[in-house]
Design a protein around this motif. Structure first.
Motif, PDB file in Angstrom:
ATOM      1  N   PRO A  75     -44.045 -30.434  13.644  1.00 39.83           N
ATOM      2  CA  PRO A  75     -43.761 -31.376  14.731  1.00 39.83           C
ATOM      3  C   PRO A  75     -42.912 -32.574  14.304  1.00 39.83           C
ATOM      4  CG  PRO A  75     -46.017 -30.626  14.886  1.00 39.83           C
ATOM      5  CD  PRO A  75     -45.466 -30.072  13.590  1.00 39.83           C
ATOM      6  N   GLY A  76     -43.158 -33.105  13.124  1.00 41.41           N
ATOM      7  CA  GLY A  76     -42.373 -34.247  12.655  1.00 41.41           C
ATOM      8  C   GLY A  76     -40.900 -33.937  12.476  1.00 41.41           C
ATOM      9  N   ASP A  77     -40.584 -32.669  12.258  1.00 38.75           N
ATOM     10  CA  ASP A  77     -39.190 -32.266  12.060  1.00 38.75           C
ATOM     11  C   ASP A  77     -38.347 -32.457  13.319  1.00 38.75           C
ATOM     12  OD1 ASP A  77     -39.830 -31.476   9.454  1.00 38.75           O
ATOM     13  OD2 ASP A  77     -40.192 -29.395  10.048  1.00 38.75           O
ATOM     14  N   VAL A  78     -38.975 -32.414  14.490  1.00 40.71           N
ATOM     15  CA  VAL A  78     -38.215 -32.511  15.742  1.00 40.71           C
ATOM     16  C   VAL A  78     -38.302 -33.890  16.379  1.00 40.71           C
ATOM     17  CG1 VAL A  78     -38.402 -30.043  16.224  1.00 40.71           C
ATOM     18  CG2 VAL A  78     -40.118 -31.609  17.146  1.00 40.71           C
ATOM     19  N   GLN A  79     -39.096 -34.784  15.805  1.00 35.69           N
ATOM     20  CA  GLN A  79     -39.291 -36.093  16.429  1.00 35.69           C
ATOM     21  C   GLN A  79     -37.990 -36.871  16.563  1.00 35.69           C
ATOM     22  OE1 GLN A  79     -42.233 -37.083  17.904  1.00 35.69           O
ATOM     23  NE2 GLN A  79     -40.763 -38.501  18.807  1.00 35.69           N
TER      24      GLN A  79
ATOM     25  N   LEU B 264     -37.779 -18.341   8.200  1.00 34.66           N
ATOM     26  CA  LEU B 264     -38.298 -19.647   8.585  1.00 34.66           C
ATOM     27  C   LEU B 264     -39.108 -19.516   9.868  1.00 34.66           C
ATOM     28  CD1 LEU B 264     -38.206 -22.676   7.866  1.00 34.66           C
ATOM     29  CD2 LEU B 264     -36.296 -22.857   9.453  1.00 34.66           C
ATOM     30  N   ARG B 265     -40.238 -20.192   9.904  1.00 34.34           N
ATOM     31  CA  ARG B 265     -41.098 -20.153  11.083  1.00 34.34           C
ATOM     32  C   ARG B 265     -41.224 -21.541  11.693  1.00 34.34           C
ATOM     33  NH1 ARG B 265     -45.984 -16.689   8.513  1.00 34.34           N
ATOM     34  NH2 ARG B 265     -44.677 -15.092   7.592  1.00 34.34           N
ATOM     35  N   THR B 266     -41.533 -21.548  12.956  1.00 35.91           N
ATOM     36  CA  THR B 266     -41.801 -22.790  13.666  1.00 35.91           C
ATOM     37  C   THR B 266     -43.271 -22.811  14.041  1.00 35.91           C
ATOM     38  OG1 THR B 266     -39.552 -22.858  14.548  1.00 35.91           O
ATOM     39  CG2 THR B 266     -41.201 -24.171  15.682  1.00 35.91           C
ATOM     40  N   MET B 267     -43.938 -23.881  13.707  1.00 38.70           N
ATOM     41  CA  MET B 267     -45.355 -24.003  14.025  1.00 38.70           C
ATOM     42  C   MET B 267     -45.554 -24.040  15.540  1.00 38.70           C
ATOM     43  SD  MET B 267     -46.592 -26.850  11.228  1.00 38.70           S
ATOM     44  CE  MET B 267     -48.283 -26.765  11.786  1.00 38.70           C
TER      45      MET B 267
END
Length: 73
Positions: free
Chosen positions: A3-7, A27-30
Motif C-alpha cells: 500500500p505504501g508504494d502507491v500512496q 512481481l505481485r501486488t498485495m
C-alpha cells in the motif's frame, strides 16, 4: 507492491494507476494495495511490464495516470 508504494500516486491526484508485474510476471501486488486504490476510487490496471508501459502511454494522453514499473523480474 505494498500500500505504501502507491500512496505518492494518490497524493498527486492520479485517477488511474498502472502497475507492472515485471517482464516475467514475478512481481505481485498485495490485495491490501488494490483495496487502498479501490477505496480511493482509482481505476487500476495490473499488466506485464511491456503492456503496462504501452497502456500507461495511451492513458497519459487523456487521464491523470500514475504508474509503478519493474522491468528486472
Amino acid at each position: 507492491m505494498q500500500p505504501g508504494d502507491v500512496q505518492d500516486l494518490l497524493d498527486r491526484g492520479c485517477t488511474v494507476v498502472v502497475l507492472s508485474r515485471g517482464m516475467r510476471l514475478r512481481l505481485r501486488t498485495m490485495p491490501e494495495t488494490l483495496k487502498v486504490l479501490e477505496d480511493a476510487g482509482v481505476e487500476v490496471h495490473v499488466e506485464e511490464t511491456t503492456r503496462a508501459v504501452a497502456l500507461y502511454n495511451s492513458l497519459a494522453e487523456t487521464e491523470a495516470v500514475g504508474g509503478l514499473f519493474h522491468s528486472t523480474c
